[in-house]
Design a protein around this motif. Sequence first.
Motif, PDB file in Angstrom:
ATOM      1  N   CYS A  85      80.404  30.057  70.510  1.00  0.00           N
ATOM      2  CA  CYS A  85      81.663  30.711  70.135  1.00  0.00           C
ATOM      3  C   CYS A  85      81.834  32.012  70.900  1.00  0.00           C
ATOM      4  O   CYS A  85      80.887  32.539  71.488  1.00  0.00           O
ATOM      5  CB  CYS A  85      81.681  31.018  68.634  1.00  0.00           C
ATOM      6  N   ARG A  86      83.053  32.540  70.852  1.00  0.00           N
ATOM      7  CA  ARG A  86      83.323  33.877  71.379  1.00  0.00           C
ATOM      8  C   ARG A  86      84.462  34.480  70.576  1.00  0.00           C
ATOM      9  O   ARG A  86      85.277  33.768  69.981  1.00  0.00           O
ATOM     10  CB  ARG A  86      83.679  33.832  72.857  1.00  0.00           C
ATOM     11  N   ARG A 101      83.195  25.698  73.818  1.00  0.00           N
ATOM     12  CA  ARG A 101      83.037  24.388  74.459  1.00  0.00           C
ATOM     13  C   ARG A 101      82.732  23.352  73.392  1.00  0.00           C
ATOM     14  O   ARG A 101      82.248  23.681  72.311  1.00  0.00           O
ATOM     15  CB  ARG A 101      81.959  24.408  75.543  1.00  0.00           C
ATOM     16  N   ASP A 102      83.034  22.100  73.675  1.00  0.00           N
ATOM     17  CA  ASP A 102      82.830  21.029  72.708  1.00  0.00           C
ATOM     18  C   ASP A 102      81.375  20.980  72.262  1.00  0.00           C
ATOM     19  O   ASP A 102      80.450  21.123  73.072  1.00  0.00           O
ATOM     20  CB  ASP A 102      83.214  19.675  73.316  1.00  0.00           C
ATOM     21  N   GLY A 109      88.387  25.588  71.465  1.00  0.00           N
ATOM     22  CA  GLY A 109      89.625  26.127  70.923  1.00  0.00           C
ATOM     23  C   GLY A 109      89.702  26.115  69.415  1.00  0.00           C
ATOM     24  O   GLY A 109      90.573  26.784  68.840  1.00  0.00           O
ATOM     25  N   ASP A 110      88.800  25.374  68.728  1.00  0.00           N
ATOM     26  CA  ASP A 110      88.768  25.445  67.264  1.00  0.00           C
ATOM     27  C   ASP A 110      88.472  26.888  66.840  1.00  0.00           C
ATOM     28  O   ASP A 110      87.626  27.561  67.435  1.00  0.00           O
ATOM     29  CB  ASP A 110      87.671  24.528  66.702  1.00  0.00           C
ATOM     30  N   GLU A 111      89.140  27.340  65.792  1.00  0.00           N
ATOM     31  CA  GLU A 111      88.892  28.686  65.272  1.00  0.00           C
ATOM     32  C   GLU A 111      88.031  28.592  64.021  1.00  0.00           C
ATOM     33  O   GLU A 111      88.434  27.981  63.029  1.00  0.00           O
ATOM     34  CB  GLU A 111      90.189  29.399  64.939  1.00  0.00           C
ATOM     35  N   LEU A 112      86.848  29.178  64.065  1.00  0.00           N
ATOM     36  CA  LEU A 112      85.931  29.160  62.927  1.00  0.00           C
ATOM     37  C   LEU A 112      86.330  30.250  61.936  1.00  0.00           C
ATOM     38  O   LEU A 112      86.364  31.431  62.273  1.00  0.00           O
ATOM     39  CB  LEU A 112      84.496  29.382  63.411  1.00  0.00           C
ATOM     40  N   LEU A 113      86.640  29.828  60.706  1.00  0.00           N
ATOM     41  CA  LEU A 113      87.091  30.769  59.685  1.00  0.00           C
ATOM     42  C   LEU A 113      85.960  31.247  58.783  1.00  0.00           C
ATOM     43  O   LEU A 113      85.839  32.446  58.511  1.00  0.00           O
ATOM     44  CB  LEU A 113      88.178  30.130  58.815  1.00  0.00           C
ATOM     45  N   ARG A 174      92.184  23.618  63.588  1.00  0.00           N
ATOM     46  CA  ARG A 174      92.455  22.914  64.840  1.00  0.00           C
ATOM     47  C   ARG A 174      93.930  22.502  64.845  1.00  0.00           C
ATOM     48  O   ARG A 174      94.364  21.823  63.916  1.00  0.00           O
ATOM     49  CB  ARG A 174      91.566  21.683  65.002  1.00  0.00           C
ATOM     50  N   ALA A 175      94.638  22.919  65.871  1.00  0.00           N
ATOM     51  CA  ALA A 175      96.053  22.574  66.020  1.00  0.00           C
ATOM     52  C   ALA A 175      96.849  22.921  64.757  1.00  0.00           C
ATOM     53  O   ALA A 175      97.695  22.155  64.311  1.00  0.00           O
ATOM     54  CB  ALA A 175      96.202  21.097  66.360  1.00  0.00           C
TER      55      ALA A 175
END
Length: 242
Positions: A85-86, A101-102, A109-113, A174-175
């Motif tokens: 992550c970043r 990255r996958d 691009g998934d955002e970790l909450l 995601r999306a």
Amino acid sequence: MDQAACRRDFAYIRDTIEAVHPRFLIEPIAGEWAARAAALERTVVDAGSLLHAAGRLTAWLGDGHTNLELPFEPGICLDCLNLPCRWLGGPGAGYRLVVRRDAGPFRRGDELLCVNAAPAEVLFRGVSREIPHESEALARDRSTGYPYANDFLLSGFHLRAICGPPPYRLTYVRAGGRREEMAPLEPYGGCADFPPAEKSFAFCGETALLFLDECTADGETAAFLESFFAQALSRGCRRLVA
């Protein structure tokens, strides 16, 4: 390691930093340092708590260059959520923790909450107490970019302290849609690796150019710097750019 051995190690770290760190020569911090060290030493009961205490003590200096670079150690820091992550964003817009990255069910691009009930920001605030840094931006970068026990945001070492035992429920977006996945801890797999440090030099007329990403107190670095300065002197350099 028993408690007595761990406390001896903590005392060694404390005394070594106090003996060599320049802040003690220019600021009257010895009393505050001693009080903080004494309070942290009382929390040391085993190897894990030793690493937490040593990280917090070092980070208190507000110096991003004095690091306890402790690799993931068997039995303590060997596992993590292997999710690269970043942080994106900034102080004004807010920060988002984004997969870079996958990895398994996660996509770039998934955002970790959240991890369990702990929002990503809560995780960062907890871990940043143990990251040597001079600014929040540096702490953010190191929390996801250093594979060390006292830095890495998603290490099992820190997750156990902040979120409890595994497995962990990760909430992410995601999306525009909110999702959840259960994620076990895995052996550290290089998800926070960074390229080898740059260590080179060049000369341009009377200017000596030194490229050094990190400076480790060892024989190899000492020999490198001695060679650099010897060549700079032999060439008659009058300026240094580092």
